[in-house]
Write an enzyme that holds these catalytic residues in place. Structure first.
Site, PDB file in Angstrom:
ATOM      1  N   ASP A   1      -9.779   4.535  -2.785  1.00 56.43           N
ATOM      2  CA  ASP A   1      -8.698   5.085  -3.603  1.00 56.43           C
ATOM      3  C   ASP A   1      -9.306   5.651  -4.878  1.00 56.43           C
ATOM      4  OD1 ASP A   1      -9.347   2.875  -5.134  1.00 56.43           O
ATOM      5  OD2 ASP A   1      -7.302   2.091  -5.244  1.00 56.43           O
TER       6      ASP A   1
ATOM      7  N   TYR B   1      -6.392   6.464   4.357  1.00 57.33           N
ATOM      8  CA  TYR B   1      -6.585   5.413   3.351  1.00 57.33           C
ATOM      9  C   TYR B   1      -5.771   4.166   3.681  1.00 57.33           C
ATOM     10  CZ  TYR B   1      -5.775   2.496  -0.618  1.00 57.33           C
ATOM     11  OH  TYR B   1      -5.660   1.374  -1.405  1.00 57.33           O
TER      12      TYR B   1
ATOM     13  N   GLU C   1       0.826  -1.209   0.000  1.00 55.46           N
ATOM     14  CA  GLU C   1       0.000   0.000   0.000  1.00 55.46           C
ATOM     15  C   GLU C   1       0.859   1.258   0.000  1.00 55.46           C
ATOM     16  OE1 GLU C   1      -3.072   0.369  -0.537  1.00 55.46           O
ATOM     17  OE2 GLU C   1      -3.728  -1.715  -0.415  1.00 55.46           O
TER      18      GLU C   1
END
Length: 346
Positions: A144, A126, A45
Site C-alpha cells: 500500500d 492489493y 481492507e
C-alpha cells in the site's frame, strides 16, 4: 543496501512489531494464538481504501455490530448498508461489498489464496494479497502507500510514482518472509504509518535505521518521488432542497452506476463545467441560497448551488418522513447541502 542486511530485516521488523503493533479492532495481536477472521480482515481492507484508519474505526464497529459475519451482511438490505456506509465515500466499494458478501456466503466462505480471492467482486491485487497473507498466512507481497514509502526510502529509489510501483513491489517481495507473512505485512504498514511517516520521519527510532539507504544519502524526506498531478477541474451543479409542510423531505435515489450510486440525495442537475440552468424537480416557490456547497471528489472539485422551498402536501415525488430522516445517512456532499439549507426550512 548491504546484501547480508536483507536477511535479517524481516526478523528485526517482526520483533519491532511484536512490541509496537497498533491496536486495531480488526487485528489479532501478535502471538495471541488466535486466528484472524477473514471477514473482518476483508471488511477492514475494503473500508481502508482511500480512507484513514481513524475514519474507518467507527464504521467498522458499526458494521460488525450490526452484521457480525459475512452471512449476516449478505442478507442485509442494500439501502441499510448504503446508509451505514454514508460518509466513507467511494460508494462503489459499498455496492461491491454486498455483491462480494453474497458470493462468499453462497460459496460457504472466503477462498484462501490470492488467486481465488481475486475472483470475488471488488477484490483486486492489493486486497487479495492482504487477505491471503493476514487471514490465511499465505506468502504474499502486500503493497500500500505506507509500504511504497518504506521501500522507496529503504532502497533510496527515486523513480517517481506511479511509475515506481513495479520496482517498489519487487523490493517488498524480496523482503517478504515465509515465516509470519501476515504479521510482516502489517509490520511494514505500521512502520510507514507511525515511524516512516510522509513528513518528519522518526528515523532515530526506526528498527531499520542502519539499513536505510535514503537516511545515509539524506534523501528520506523527499521520497517517494511523485509525478506532479494535473490540477483538478471544477464542476458546477444545482441541488433542490424541499421540505413538505409536515416536515418530510423531498429526495431522490441516484442511479446504481456512477458517483454516489444507489444513494439518497437531493434532486438536482448534472455536474458539468458550465453552470446549469434552473430546472426544479417540482413546482414550488424555489428560492436560491447565497451559500454554495463545495466538495472534492477524486477527480474534480464540485461547487453546488442550492435552491430551497416549502412544499405543499400534494407535491409529487419521493418524500422521507421527518421521523425517518437521518442526515448522517446521506453522502457527505448531500449532508453539506442539508446543513446549509435546513435552517431556512424550519
Amino acid at each position: 543496501m548491504r546484501d547480508s542486511a536483507t536477511l535479517d530485516i524481516s526478523t528485526r521488523l517482526l520483533g519491532w512489531y511484536d512490541r509496537h503493533a497498533r491496536d486495531l479492532p480488526w487485528r489479532i495481536a501478535p502471538h495471541s494464538g488466535a486466528r484472524p477472521d477473514p471477514y473482518r480482515i476483508w471488511l477492514s481492507e475494503v473500508m481502508l481504501q482511500q480512507t484513514t484508519v481513524a475514519a474507518v474505526k467507527e464504521y467498522f464497529h458499526r458494521f460488525t455490530t450490526r452484521w457480525p459475519d459475512v452471512q449476516a451482511l449478505a442478507a442485509a438490505d442494500d439501502a441499510d448498508v448504503m446508509a451505514q456506509w454514508a460518509g466513507l465515500g467511494y460508494y462503489a466499494r459499498a455496492r461491491n461489498l454486498l455483491k462480494c458478501a453474497r458470493v462468499v456466503a453462497a460459496q460457504g466462505g472466503f477462498p484462501d489464496t490470492r488467486e481465488g480471492l481475486q475472483t470475488l467482486p471488488g477484490i483486486g491485487p492489493y486486497t487479495s494479497a492482504a487477505i491471503a497473507a493476514i487471514a490465511f498466512g499465505r506468502v504474499e507481497t502486500v503493497v500500500d502507500g505506507n509500504v511504497e514509502r518504506v521501500m522507496a526510502r529503504l532502497f533510496d529509489e527515486h523513480t517517481p510514482l506511479p511509475a515506481a510501483k513495479p520496482v517498489l513491489t519487487a523490493f517488498a517481495a524480496s523482503l517478504t518472509p515465509a515465516h509470519r507473512p501476515g504479521d510482516y505485512a502489517q509490520a511494514v504498514m505500521d512502520l510507514g504509518a507511525t515511524v516512516c511517516t510522509p513528513r518528519n520521519p522518526a528515523c532515530g527510532i526506526c528498527p531499520l535505521m542502519g539499513d536505510c539507504a535514503a537516511r545515509v544519502a539524506g534523501t528520506a524526506a523527499m521520497l517517494p518521488a511523485k509525478t506532479r498531478k494535473a490540477p483538478k477541474p471544477v464542476r458546477l451543479g444545482m441541488a433542490y432542497v424541499g421540505r413538505r409542510v409536515d416536515g418530510a423531505w423531498l429526495m431522490e435515489r441516484r442511479p446504481d452506476s456512477g458517483l454516489l450510486g444507489g444513494m439518497l440525495g437531493w434532486p438536482g442537475s448534472a455536474w458539468a463545467e458550465a453552470a446549469p440552468a434552473p430546472v426544479p424537480p417540482v413546482a414550488a416557490d424555489w428560492q436560491p441560497l447565497s451559500a454554495e456547497v463545495r466538495h472534492t471528489f477524486t477527480h474534480f472539485h464540485l461547487r453546488l448551488s442550492l435552491q430551497v422551498a416549502h412544499l405543499a402536501m400534494d407535491t409529487p415525488g419521493l418524500f422521507i418522513p421527518a421521523q425517518d430522516f437521518t442526515p448522517t445517512a446521506l453522502p457527505t456532499v448531500m449532508r453539506k447541502a442539508h446543513a446549509l439549507a435546513a435552517p431556512t426550512l424550519t
